[in-house]
Design a protein around this motif. Structure first.
Motif, mmCIF file in Angstrom:
data_model
loop_
_atom_site.group_PDB
_atom_site.id
_atom_site.type_symbol
_atom_site.label_atom_id
_atom_site.label_comp_id
_atom_site.label_asym_id
_atom_site.label_seq_id
_atom_site.Cartn_x
_atom_site.Cartn_y
_atom_site.Cartn_z
ATOM 1 N N GLU A 189 -4.981 12.054 0.466
ATOM 2 C CA GLU A 189 -5.965 11.963 1.541
ATOM 3 C C GLU A 189 -5.872 10.633 2.276
ATOM 4 O OE1 GLU A 189 -9.980 12.800 0.263
ATOM 5 O OE2 GLU A 189 -10.788 11.528 1.854
ATOM 6 N N ILE A 190 -5.813 9.548 1.527
ATOM 7 C CA ILE A 190 -5.771 8.248 2.212
ATOM 8 C C ILE A 190 -4.427 8.036 2.878
ATOM 9 C CG2 ILE A 190 -7.491 7.130 0.781
ATOM 10 C CD1 ILE A 190 -5.262 5.822 -0.761
ATOM 11 N N ARG A 246 -3.907 13.021 -11.255
ATOM 12 C CA ARG A 246 -4.015 12.176 -10.075
ATOM 13 C C ARG A 246 -2.776 11.300 -9.921
ATOM 14 N NH1 ARG A 246 -8.986 8.074 -9.863
ATOM 15 N NH2 ARG A 246 -7.841 7.120 -11.567
ATOM 16 N N TYR A 267 -6.883 12.327 -3.803
ATOM 17 C CA TYR A 267 -7.301 11.108 -3.113
ATOM 18 C C TYR A 267 -6.135 10.362 -2.470
ATOM 19 C CZ TYR A 267 -9.402 6.563 -2.215
ATOM 20 O OH TYR A 267 -9.831 5.422 -1.599
ATOM 21 N N SER A 268 -5.062 10.127 -3.238
ATOM 22 C CA SER A 268 -3.968 9.330 -2.654
ATOM 23 C C SER A 268 -3.350 10.049 -1.467
ATOM 24 C CB SER A 268 -2.861 9.022 -3.654
ATOM 25 O OG SER A 268 -3.296 9.167 -4.942
ATOM 26 N N ARG A 310 2.230 1.809 -3.363
ATOM 27 C CA ARG A 310 1.193 2.337 -4.252
ATOM 28 C C ARG A 310 0.898 3.799 -3.949
ATOM 29 N NH1 ARG A 310 -2.958 -2.732 -3.822
ATOM 30 N NH2 ARG A 310 -2.075 -4.018 -5.485
ATOM 31 N N ARG A 311 1.009 4.162 -2.694
ATOM 32 C CA ARG A 311 0.691 5.552 -2.343
ATOM 33 C C ARG A 311 1.802 6.510 -2.705
ATOM 34 N NH1 ARG A 311 -1.957 4.874 3.668
ATOM 35 N NH2 ARG A 311 -3.775 3.701 2.986
ATOM 36 N N ARG A 327 0.829 -1.205 0.000
ATOM 37 C CA ARG A 327 0.000 0.000 0.000
ATOM 38 C C ARG A 327 0.861 1.251 0.000
ATOM 39 N NH1 ARG A 327 -3.515 -2.629 3.485
ATOM 40 N NH2 ARG A 327 -2.530 -1.733 5.312
ATOM 41 N N LEU A 379 -12.006 7.578 -12.774
ATOM 42 C CA LEU A 379 -12.171 8.668 -11.803
ATOM 43 C C LEU A 379 -13.314 8.336 -10.850
ATOM 44 C CD1 LEU A 379 -11.794 11.716 -14.200
ATOM 45 C CD2 LEU A 379 -10.047 10.513 -12.884
ATOM 46 N N LEU A 380 -13.267 8.897 -9.655
ATOM 47 C CA LEU A 380 -14.332 8.673 -8.692
ATOM 48 C C LEU A 380 -15.450 9.672 -8.975
ATOM 49 C CD1 LEU A 380 -12.094 8.263 -5.537
ATOM 50 C CD2 LEU A 380 -12.858 6.528 -7.156
ATOM 51 N N MET A 402 -20.274 5.341 -4.342
ATOM 52 C CA MET A 402 -20.717 5.055 -5.702
ATOM 53 C C MET A 402 -21.989 4.218 -5.712
ATOM 54 S SD MET A 402 -17.118 4.330 -7.605
ATOM 55 C CE MET A 402 -17.881 3.710 -9.093
ATOM 56 N N PRO A 439 -13.178 2.743 -11.358
ATOM 57 C CA PRO A 439 -12.846 3.542 -10.182
ATOM 58 C C PRO A 439 -12.419 2.681 -8.991
ATOM 59 C CG PRO A 439 -14.861 4.329 -11.173
ATOM 60 C CD PRO A 439 -14.501 3.061 -11.885
ATOM 61 N N SER A 462 -5.364 0.792 -6.721
ATOM 62 C CA SER A 462 -4.026 1.092 -7.250
ATOM 63 C C SER A 462 -3.400 2.288 -6.553
ATOM 64 C CB SER A 462 -4.107 1.361 -8.755
ATOM 65 O OG SER A 462 -4.421 2.719 -8.983
ATOM 66 N N MET A 463 -4.229 3.112 -5.904
ATOM 67 C CA MET A 463 -3.640 4.248 -5.204
ATOM 68 C C MET A 463 -3.321 3.909 -3.754
ATOM 69 S SD MET A 463 -5.600 7.518 -6.805
ATOM 70 C CE MET A 463 -7.217 6.857 -6.771
ATOM 71 N N GLY A 464 -3.532 2.658 -3.383
ATOM 72 C CA GLY A 464 -3.110 2.238 -2.060
ATOM 73 C C GLY A 464 -4.159 2.378 -0.980
ATOM 74 N N ARG A 471 -16.591 12.544 -6.529
ATOM 75 C CA ARG A 471 -15.646 13.517 -5.998
ATOM 76 C C ARG A 471 -15.323 14.562 -7.049
ATOM 77 N NH1 ARG A 471 -11.331 11.987 -2.192
ATOM 78 N NH2 ARG A 471 -12.444 10.909 -0.538
ATOM 79 N N GLN A 508 -10.889 2.029 3.572
ATOM 80 C CA GLN A 508 -10.922 3.270 2.780
ATOM 81 C C GLN A 508 -11.622 3.034 1.457
ATOM 82 O OE1 GLN A 508 -6.709 3.961 2.766
ATOM 83 N NE2 GLN A 508 -6.828 5.584 4.310
ATOM 84 N N LYS A 558 -14.772 5.254 0.961
ATOM 85 C CA LYS A 558 -14.506 6.418 0.119
ATOM 86 C C LYS A 558 -14.803 6.156 -1.350
ATOM 87 C CE LYS A 558 -10.867 8.217 3.113
ATOM 88 N NZ LYS A 558 -11.200 9.627 3.369
ATOM 89 N N ALA A 607 -8.932 1.714 -9.600
ATOM 90 C CA ALA A 607 -8.085 2.892 -9.391
ATOM 91 C C ALA A 607 -7.888 3.133 -7.902
ATOM 92 C CB ALA A 607 -8.723 4.107 -10.058
#
Ligand SMILES: Nc1ncnc2c1ncn2[C@@H]1O[C@H](COP(=O)(O)OP(=O)(O)OP(=O)(O)O)[C@@H](O)[C@H]1O
Ligand SMILES: [Mg+2]
Lengths: 357, 656
Positions: free
Chosen positions: A146-147, A191, A143-144, A118-119, A115, A131-132, B258, B236, B242-244, A135, B249, B253, B239
């Motif tokens: 934020e988490i 992003r 986002y990244s 990835r971050r 993780r 995309l989310l 969604m 999404p 992939s952002m960890g 948001r 979360q 989130k 994604a």
């Protein structure tokens, strides 16, 4: 200079590489982990599917990506490109092999470490943006951060920086559905850039965009790469895109890499018909350097022509060659390596679209 | 030679084989009629029903002693009961030593208006308040409040259980696999079947009614929530990984935001299911509108029944409109602009003040506390309706009774004779054979075993009476449903016309159909059939229309280009191409019809439903009631398996 199918140096992982991939396999299907190393691994993809019901989406792939390099993976639909790139970040768990990121083994990383990687260390851009929808642009980009626990002010400051960087000024408070496809993918890029990753993975990022927008976005990536120097692994099935962006290109077929090399190497000496087929539509003069057509001076020819560097693309050298009206000297590191005339250029252009070389 | 070949070819066709089986069945049923029909008078018990009765008696005796009751059932009952009582204390029960609840009618109307305004818009809010006011005008205010309290309480509890489980089932295949058999069973289980066993464990009263309602509506919440998570756009979510994101979360989130819209739809469905069940749960002591409906049905008082039924309808429309409008607001992720938001804030502030004023008034002013009697017109409406019904039965006798007798004598009686007056083994073998032809070995074995079990319950003959009604009603529903469905599917205009009717039809509790049907057709078997028809028709029309609409327009264009007439296009292109939907509609129709036909036991339809209801009121027949519930369940599974096999869909259940 012929690019071999698998270079001998690829047996040992290269710690100096940004990414070093060795013997990577991904087999989908029942008892997939039994396939690798068994005699069945040598079967063709179709035969393997027939006899075991498994699909070898990625088979025995090895390559290195140098820091700052743009490494392009291309191949027809179903050749395993997406699976490969997802294996590198373990969005899909590989069946066998090793992946090193700056010398660190990604495949044995703990969930927490993965993780963290990835971050911070790598990020991804997707064909359908991902995309989310709930948001705003700025919250998508942040986002990244934020988490990862970055405070709101800090992450918005950073998000605004990358918003400027990708040319989305003024759209921070829009929602994805209010943006065009091209702009959505800019958000996707932003992003991915927000965490300042060492490596970016882009899976056909522009395939869903129409040609004009795609060209803009390619120029954007070239610019970003020039400015930021990120290492990129770029997936595409569009050869001209690959040629435009790639420092090196790997061509995949049925899960395996059939050839790997610089654009010039691929065009100059395709490893097999599959690759030859791929590059057939590429004008050679757009890819090859004058090295490919340099030749010795023939009796009776004028040896007083102007000089050009051996790494010049033929297309760029053409005005000089035609303007000179006599053989032009090809120079490598101050040493004369041969001559070219406008006839040589014409012959090269004429060989396009006829048949493979 | 060629003729032999053609005969053989024809024999290989499934429809022909089924036809031959049916033909043989008819002949044999005629020859063997009157033998081994297993008729059992209502008042008589069988060994099995006696065992059930004793079991029920011992359960009742154990309530204060057995550990299962002391540590499990009784605490649950106490908790659920007090939870409901709290809500009722606010809006329906006299609070403390007062004669009115904490909030009087005006306050309740204002609270509803405010909540609906806050979650959707002022127009829906006005509609909701108007409908609640009308419930008061009907003279049904307190009953309505009881039903509302029961429904809200059951929905809150159901969601508290159903949403987390649904999310879990959405995330984990293993959890879904564990839950799926239960979810599938819940889809075919007629409401009537839940009642008796729950009353046995939780005593007759609000607790049993609420828990039965929860058991009915929780599967719906689980199913839709799990579907909402599973059907999310994968991009999404990937994604997000992939952002960890951690799992938590990702859930909070990415996935839940969604899925919000679909989950909100699930809340609407859960609420409507709960309402319809709460009304029927009057049979096991649920307070509310179900009580006057049941009372009116028992004494066959059409006027009173219509008044109570109307209140149910108003409440149903109110809840449905309010939640649907709230759901619509979750449909877009884009938030409104600054100015609209300011305007809305002001509106909300004003509405809030108005609500507080209304609540205060409703606590201190009699006219705002108790619905003003001079506004109540319930009796007037009741007597007018009774008179109208009287007029219809005397003057349109030839129409209603004519049609009733046409169906009863022409179709129902022969079918009932064939099913119920034939030897039981003949019927079992023939149904299993048809099951085999439609659904293969598995459907045949399931049918055979379950039908044999019904014989063991001793209620074979009653089951066949019910089956005859179910089949006739399903055939009528399919005939009308396909015709109307094709119309709706082919024309946008017809669709616009029909949509409100279909919407209303799908939200109304089955119970309320009994009243008008009783008025039109009297207490007969046909009343149950008509009721099943009205209840199942909307869903069948909808499924068929969807199927017809989904036929690729290229197919229709090609047929038009080839010079087909309209009729040819319908019969040769659109209907065959939407065969799957037709079968799906038949399956849904069967299950819906079964659920309601058994309720028809109330209006003189006999059969299993009547036994369930009698078992509820006569202790010595309680075992029979429980056995009848089991027989309904078995019959439902048999019908569902065969129809499902016909529709050719195995792993159903993701679609809501
Ligand atoms: N989850 C999966 N299960 C089974 N097989 C899969 C799975 N994902 C991919 N495959 C198979 O692996 C092969 C490679 O798929 P992949 O998506 O990597 O191809 P691709 O090169 O990205 O194609 P495209 O250009 O269409 O995106 C395909 O044959 C596909 O059917
Ligand atoms: Mg792909």
């Amino acid at each position: 200079m012929t690019a071999s199918v698998i270079e001998p140096t690829l047996t040992v992982p290269q710690a100096a590489s940004a990414i070093s991939v060795r013997s990577l396999w991904k087999v989908f299907g029942p008892n997939a982990d039994r396939i690798v190393g068994s005699p069945e691994a040598d079967l063709s993809r179709a035969a393997l599917l027939e006899s075991t019901g498994c699909v070898a989406a990625v088979r025995d792939v090895s390559f290195d990506v140098l820091p700052g390099e743009v490494f392009v993976v291309m191949g027809l639909s179903g050749s395993g490109k997406s699976t490969l790139v997802r294996c590198l970040t373990r969005l899909i768990e590989p069946t066998a092999g090793s992946v090193l990121l700056n010398g660190e083994d990604v495949l044995t990383a703990s969930p927490a470490r993965l993780r963290e990687l990835r971050r911070t260390a790598f990020s991804m851009v997707f064909q359908h943006f991902g995309l989310l929808p709930h948001r705003k642009v700025i919250d998508n980009i942040a986002y990244s951060l934020e988490i990862n626990g970055v405070k709101k002010d800090a992450r918005y400051a950073r998000a605004n920086e990358v918003i400027e960087l990708v040319g989305l000024h003024g759209y921070a408070n829009h929602y994805p559905e209010q943006l065009s496809g091209g702009m959505q993918q800019r958000v996707g890029l932003a992003r991915a850039l927000a965490v300042d990753p060492q490596v970016m993975f882009l899976d056909e990022p522009f395939s869903a965009l129409d040609p004009l927008i795609r060209r803009d976005m390619q120029a954007e990536v070239i610019r970003l790469h020039h400015d930021l120097g990120k290492t990129m692994v770029f997936i595409t099935h569009d050869l001209s895109e690959a040629m435009k962006l790639g420092d090196r290109i790997a061509i995949m077929r049925d899960g395996a890499v059939v050839q790997m090399g610089t654009p010039e190497e691929l065009v100059a000496s395709p490893a097999d018909d599959y690759v030859a087929d791929f590059i057939r539509d590429i004008p050679k003069s757009h890819v090859l350097t004058v090295r490919a057509i340099a030749r010795p001076l023939q009796p009776g020819e004028d040896s007083t022509g102007p000089e050009i560097d051996v790494t010049t693309i033929v297309r760029d050298a053409t005005p000089v060659i035609i303007g000179a009206r006599r053989p032009v000297k090809v120079i490598e590191n101050g040493v004369l390596v041969g001559f070219v005339t406008s006839d040589d250029v014409l012959r090269l252009i004429g060989s396009d679209g006829v048949d493979g070389p | 030679m060629t003729t032999v070949a053609t005969v053989k070819g024809t024999l290989r066709k499934r429809s022909v084989r089924i036809g031959l089986v049916v033909l043989a069945w008819i002949v044999l049923a005629f020859v063997l009629r009157g033998l081994n029909t297993l008729v059992l008078p209502t008042s008589e018990n069988t060994p099995f029903t006696s065992v059930l009765r004793q079991a029920a008696a011992s359960i009742r005796g154990n309530r204060t002693q057995s550990g299962a009751f002391i540590y499990f059932f009784n605490p649950i009952r106490a908790f659920v009961e007090s939870f409901i009582e709290v809500i009722r204390a606010v809006i329906s029960l006299p609070a403390g030593n007062n004669i009115i609840p904490l909030v009087g009618w005006l306050g309740v109307v204002a609270i509803i208006g405010f909540i609906v305004y806050a979650t959707s818009n002022w127009r829906t809010s006005l509609l909701a308040m108007g409908l609640m006011f009308l419930c008061g005008v009907l003279g049904m205010w307190t009953f309505t409040m009881d039903t509302l309290a029961m429904t809200l309480g059951a929905v809150i509890l159901s969601l508290a259980v159903g949403l987390p489980l649904g999310v879990w089932a959405g995330l984990s295949d293993r959890v879904l696999a564990v839950l799926r058999p239960g979810l599938d069973l819940a889809q075919i289980l007629p409401t009537l079947v839940y009642l008796a066993p729950l009353a046995l464990f939780f005593l007759i009263g609000t607790a049993a009614a609420t828990i039965a309602t929860m058991i009915y509506s929780i599967p719906i919440a689980i199913r839709i929530t799990s579907h909402a998570i599973r059907s999310l756009n994968a991009g999404p979510v990937e994604a997000g990984v992939s952002m960890g994101s951690t799992r938590w979360q990702l859930l909070t989130k990415v996935q839940l935001p969604m899925a919000k819209h679909t989950i909100a739809l699930g809340v609407n469905q859960t609420m409507m299911a709960a309402l319809s069940f709460v009304v029927i749960a009057a049979l096991i002591g649920a307070p509310g509108l179900g009580k006057p409906v049941v009372a009116a049905l028992i004494i066959r008082d059409v006027g009173d029944g219509v008044v109570a039924g109307l209140a149910v309808v108003f409440l149903a429309i109110m809840l449905d409109r309010a939640t649907t409008a709230a759901v619509a607001r979750t449909g877009t992720f884009v938030h409104e602009s600054g100015r609209a938001r300011t305007r809305r804030r002001i509106g909300l502030g004003a509405a809030f003040v108005a609500m507080v004023v209304a609540i205060v008034l409703s606590r201190y002013e009699l006219w705002a506390a108790v619905f003003p009697p001079n506004l109540v017109m319930g009796d007037t409406i009741a007597s007018a309706t009774s008179a109208a019904s009287e007029w219809i039965t005397t003057n349109l006798y030839f129409l209603t009774t004519g049609f009733r007798e046409f169906v009863t004598v022409g179709f129902l009686n022969p079918l009932e004779t064939m099913l119920a007056d034939a030897p039981w083994y003949l019927t079992i073998i023939m149904i299993s054979l048809i099951g085999a032809l439609i659904g293969g070995r598995k459907a045949a074995i399931t049918s055979f075993v379950l039908l044999a079990l019904i014989v063991l319950t001793g209620l074979w003959n009653d089951t066949m009476v019910t089956l005859a009604q179910v089949l006739i009603a399903t055939v009528i529903v399919m005939l009308v449903g396909v015709a109307v469905g094709v119309l709706v599917g082919r024309s946008r205009r017809v669709e616009r016309w029909m949509k409100p009717i279909l919407d209303a039809g799908q939200t109304l509790p089955a119970f309320v159909y009994l009243v008008p049907v009783l008025a039109l057709f009297g207490p007969t078997r046909f009343a149950a059939i008509a009721c099943g028809f009205f209840y199942a028709a909307p869903i069948v029309v909808r499924v068929v229309a969807d199927g017809v609409r989904d036929v690729p327009s290229s197919m229709v264009e090609a047929a038009t280009a080839a010079g087909s007439t309209k009729a040819q296009i319908i019969t040769k292109v659109q209907l065959p191409a939407s065969k799957r939907s037709l079968m799906l509609g038949a399956n849904q129709g069967l299950i819906f019809v079964l659920a309601v036909v058994v309720i028809g036991g109330f209006v003189g339809a006999g059969g299993l439903g009547y036994l369930v209801i009698v078992g509820q009121s006569k202790p010595e027949l309680q075992g029979k009631g429980l056995a009848a519930g089991l027989a309904i369940l078995f019959l439902g599974v048999v019908l569902d398996r065969i129809a499902q096999a016909g529709a050719g869909r195995r792993g159903r259940g993701d679609a809501a």
